[in-house]
Scaffold this motif. Structure first.
Motif, short mmCIF file in Angstrom:
data_model
loop_
_atom_site.label_atom_id
_atom_site.label_comp_id
_atom_site.label_asym_id
_atom_site.label_seq_id
_atom_site.Cartn_x
_atom_site.Cartn_y
_atom_site.Cartn_z
N GLY A 87 0.89 -1.16 -0.07
CA GLY A 87 -0.10 0.02 -0.08
C GLY A 87 0.85 1.22 -0.17
N LYS A 88 0.27 2.40 -0.37
CA LYS A 88 0.87 3.63 -0.47
C LYS A 88 0.78 4.41 0.55
CE LYS A 88 2.33 3.03 -4.85
NZ LYS A 88 3.71 2.93 -5.17
N VAL A 89 -0.03 4.10 1.53
CA VAL A 89 -0.44 4.81 2.96
C VAL A 89 0.24 4.15 4.04
CG1 VAL A 89 -2.14 5.86 4.31
CG2 VAL A 89 -2.55 5.86 1.73
N LEU A 90 0.86 4.90 4.79
CA LEU A 90 1.54 4.29 6.01
C LEU A 90 0.91 5.03 6.98
CD1 LEU A 90 3.68 2.64 7.67
CD2 LEU A 90 5.21 4.37 7.11
N GLU A 91 0.78 4.20 8.17
CA GLU A 91 0.20 5.25 9.24
C GLU A 91 1.10 4.69 10.50
OE1 GLU A 91 -4.44 4.67 8.39
OE2 GLU A 91 -3.73 3.47 9.48
N LEU A 92 1.65 5.68 11.36
CA LEU A 92 2.42 5.59 12.57
C LEU A 92 1.72 6.30 13.76
CD1 LEU A 92 5.64 7.10 11.11
CD2 LEU A 92 4.87 4.62 11.09
N ARG A 93 2.11 5.41 15.07
CA ARG A 93 1.52 5.84 16.10
C ARG A 93 2.59 5.86 17.05
NH1 ARG A 93 -2.83 3.40 17.02
NH2 ARG A 93 -2.13 2.10 18.64
N LEU A 94 3.09 7.37 17.58
CA LEU A 94 4.38 7.28 18.15
C LEU A 94 4.26 6.84 19.56
CD1 LEU A 94 5.88 10.57 16.57
CD2 LEU A 94 6.03 8.16 15.79
N ALA A 95 5.44 7.10 20.52
CA ALA A 95 5.23 6.51 21.58
C ALA A 95 4.28 7.54 22.64
CB ALA A 95 6.66 6.30 22.53
N ASP A 96 4.26 8.71 22.20
CA ASP A 96 3.46 9.80 22.98
C ASP A 96 2.19 9.91 22.41
OD1 ASP A 96 3.92 11.03 20.48
OD2 ASP A 96 4.49 12.99 21.37
N LEU A 97 1.77 8.83 21.53
CA LEU A 97 0.36 8.63 21.04
C LEU A 97 0.15 9.52 19.73
CD1 LEU A 97 -1.92 7.93 24.08
CD2 LEU A 97 -0.55 6.41 22.50
N THR A 98 1.11 10.53 19.24
CA THR A 98 1.07 11.31 18.05
C THR A 98 0.62 10.31 16.95
OG1 THR A 98 2.46 13.15 18.84
CG2 THR A 98 2.41 12.44 16.43
N LYS A 99 -0.18 10.84 15.97
CA LYS A 99 -0.49 10.06 14.83
C LYS A 99 -0.11 10.62 13.69
CE LYS A 99 -4.56 8.80 12.30
NZ LYS A 99 -6.08 8.95 12.10
N VAL A 100 0.78 9.76 12.81
CA VAL A 100 1.63 10.22 11.64
C VAL A 100 0.79 9.37 10.43
CG1 VAL A 100 3.47 10.81 10.42
CG2 VAL A 100 3.50 10.71 12.80
N THR A 101 0.32 10.40 9.30
CA THR A 101 -0.40 9.59 8.21
C THR A 101 0.54 9.89 7.07
OG1 THR A 101 -2.54 9.62 9.10
CG2 THR A 101 -2.32 9.27 6.84
N TYR A 108 3.02 12.21 -5.97
CA TYR A 108 2.72 13.06 -4.68
C TYR A 108 3.48 12.36 -3.51
CZ TYR A 108 -0.01 8.66 -3.83
OH TYR A 108 -0.09 7.16 -3.84
N GLN A 109 3.25 13.27 -2.70
CA GLN A 109 4.05 13.23 -1.29
C GLN A 109 3.48 13.93 -0.07
OE1 GLN A 109 8.23 13.92 -0.73
NE2 GLN A 109 8.57 11.91 0.25
N ALA A 110 2.78 13.19 1.00
CA ALA A 110 2.23 14.05 1.88
C ALA A 110 2.40 13.37 3.27
CB ALA A 110 0.87 14.12 1.58
N VAL A 111 2.33 13.98 4.33
CA VAL A 111 2.58 13.63 5.68
C VAL A 111 1.65 14.78 6.68
CG1 VAL A 111 4.30 13.26 7.56
CG2 VAL A 111 5.17 12.83 5.20
N ILE A 112 0.91 14.02 7.36
CA ILE A 112 0.11 14.60 8.44
C ILE A 112 0.69 14.34 9.83
CG2 ILE A 112 -2.28 15.33 9.12
CD1 ILE A 112 -3.29 14.70 6.40
N ILE A 113 0.78 15.24 10.66
CA ILE A 113 1.34 15.08 12.07
C ILE A 113 0.26 15.54 12.89
CG2 ILE A 113 3.02 14.91 13.74
CD1 ILE A 113 5.16 15.32 11.66
N SER A 114 -0.56 14.53 13.59
CA SER A 114 -1.39 14.99 14.49
C SER A 114 -1.08 14.70 15.95
CB SER A 114 -2.65 14.28 14.33
OG SER A 114 -3.30 14.38 12.92
N LYS A 115 -0.97 15.68 16.64
CA LYS A 115 -0.29 15.78 17.98
C LYS A 115 -1.42 15.41 18.95
CE LYS A 115 1.96 19.33 19.39
NZ LYS A 115 2.35 20.78 19.52
N MET A 116 -0.89 14.51 20.03
CA MET A 116 -1.99 14.30 21.12
C MET A 116 -1.56 15.69 22.22
SD MET A 116 -4.11 12.32 22.87
CE MET A 116 -4.11 11.14 21.88
N PRO A 117 -2.75 16.21 22.57
CA PRO A 117 -2.77 17.54 23.56
C PRO A 117 -2.18 16.93 24.76
CG PRO A 117 -5.09 16.81 22.60
CD PRO A 117 -4.21 15.62 22.25
N ALA A 118 -1.25 17.97 25.37
CA ALA A 118 -0.44 17.87 26.36
C ALA A 118 -1.61 17.72 27.51
CB ALA A 118 0.64 18.84 26.67
#
Length: 338
Positions: A87-101, A108-118
């Motif tokens: 697949g062309k889409v990779l989803e990550l969840r970092l140790a601090d629960l930040t979501k990266v798509t 094309y090339q795109a990255v979205i970083i969604s932070k978990m609120p402090a």
């Protein structure tokens, strides 16, 4: 002797700063919620609900590719490809629960970083920020005490996952909670929570089919968007209390979308049968929106009282009045709290 947890936290922060490189400045900004990379030379950030352009941060596509690889290699990072290994889409969840798509193709090339609120929010924060009135908080607490299934519906980026977190974490400590998730960023801190992270859509459905074997009092599913609807409804019909979310434009639209998902699963049930199943399984539906000013609100909370004569019997308990800018408790809502 230094506190090991403190040292570990500092080490993780240093590793994350190194992995993010030029993005760290914006990631560390507490007012920034999300970072968008649309190409190596175009990026923006959401600050207080408003989108603002960022200066060029990367010199080439290779630099953005390296960013993704560095984030995926961080300790505690979990990755999945919804479309399979190729697949062309990779989803990550970092140790601090930040979501990266991430998505990368020839053109094309795109990255979205969604932070978990402090500091994970709770009911008090929702009420203080005007996302929900005190009466709404009491209604949700009463619903949880009834062990009824709740469908959390809303538009994109409306705060569904935050409400899911608060609902699940607000369950009594003596209740066993099982959460099944794919690409979401649930931050469950319930003392009896079991979190099962699916690495693919197929695994997500398989876990849902076996959910009752984990003996949950509450099953938490985030989110139902194209897959899993029949399995979740079956769990409800089998007596499990479920908290699930889905994208929708209203409470009724959420039910219509679940109908479509059910029909798309090539079920042998007809539409009337599916509607009856939904009405007998779902107890309540909340709907929330993200306003033009960036504020997220629960604008409707309704009870699903059944299905008769071709229509769902939805009874509103709480509504947000856009003309007055105030929440209104309906007569049924007042009776529910009496």
């Amino acid at each position: 002797m230094k506190n090991k947890k403190s040292v570990s936290k500092k080490t993780r922060a240093a590793s994350l700063e190194s992995a993010l490189g030029p993005l760290w400045k914006y990631y560390a900004d507490t007012e920034v919620r999300e970072i968008f990379i649309n190409s190596f030379d175009k990026a923006s950030a959401e600050r207080k609900g408003k989108l603002e352009a960022l200066p060029p941060l990367f010199s080439s596509r290779a630099a953005v590719t390296a960013l993704v690889k560095n984030l995926a290699a961080l300790p505690g990072s979990v990755s999945r490809r919804p479309g399979g290994a190729a697949g062309k889409v990779l989803e990550l969840r970092l140790a601090d629960l930040t979501k990266v798509t991430c998505a990368e193709g020839a053109a094309y090339q795109a990255v979205i970083i969604s932070k978990m609120p402090a500091g994970l929010p709770g009911w008090a924060e929702l009420v203080r920020h005007g996302c929900l009135p005190e009466e709404g908080k009491k209604l949700f607490e009463k619903i949880l005490g009834e062990m009824k299934s709740v469908l959390v519906a809303g538009s994109n980026c409306s705060g569904k996952t935050t409400l899911m977190d608060i609902l699940a974490n607000g369950l009594p400590a003596g209740r066993r909670v099982v959460a099944i998730q794919g690409d979401s960023g649930l931050a469950l801190r319930h003392p009896a929570a079991l979190c099962l992270d699916a690495s693919s859509d197929e695994e997500f459905v398989e876990l849902l089919r076996s959910a009752d074997k984990f003996l949950p009092d509450y099953l938490v599913v985030d989110s139902l968007d194209g897959i899993g609807a029949p399995e979740v409804v079956r769990a409800m019909r089998n007596g499990l209390a479920v908290i699930a979310s889905c994208h929708a434009e209203s409470a009724l639209d959420a039910l219509k979308r679940l109908e479509y998902m059910y029909l798309s699963s090539r079920t042998s049930f007809g539409l009337d049968e599916i509607r009856s199943l939904l009405a007998s399984g779902i107890g309540y539906i909340s709907f929330q929106e993200r306003a033009a000013d960036g504020k997220r609100r629960v604008t409707e909370l309704s009870r699903l009282d059944g299905y008769e004569d071709g229509r769902y019997l939805l009874t509103p308990l709480l509504k947000y009045n856009y003309e007055t800018g105030a929440f209104e408790l309906t007569p049924a809502g007042k009776a529910a709290l009496a």
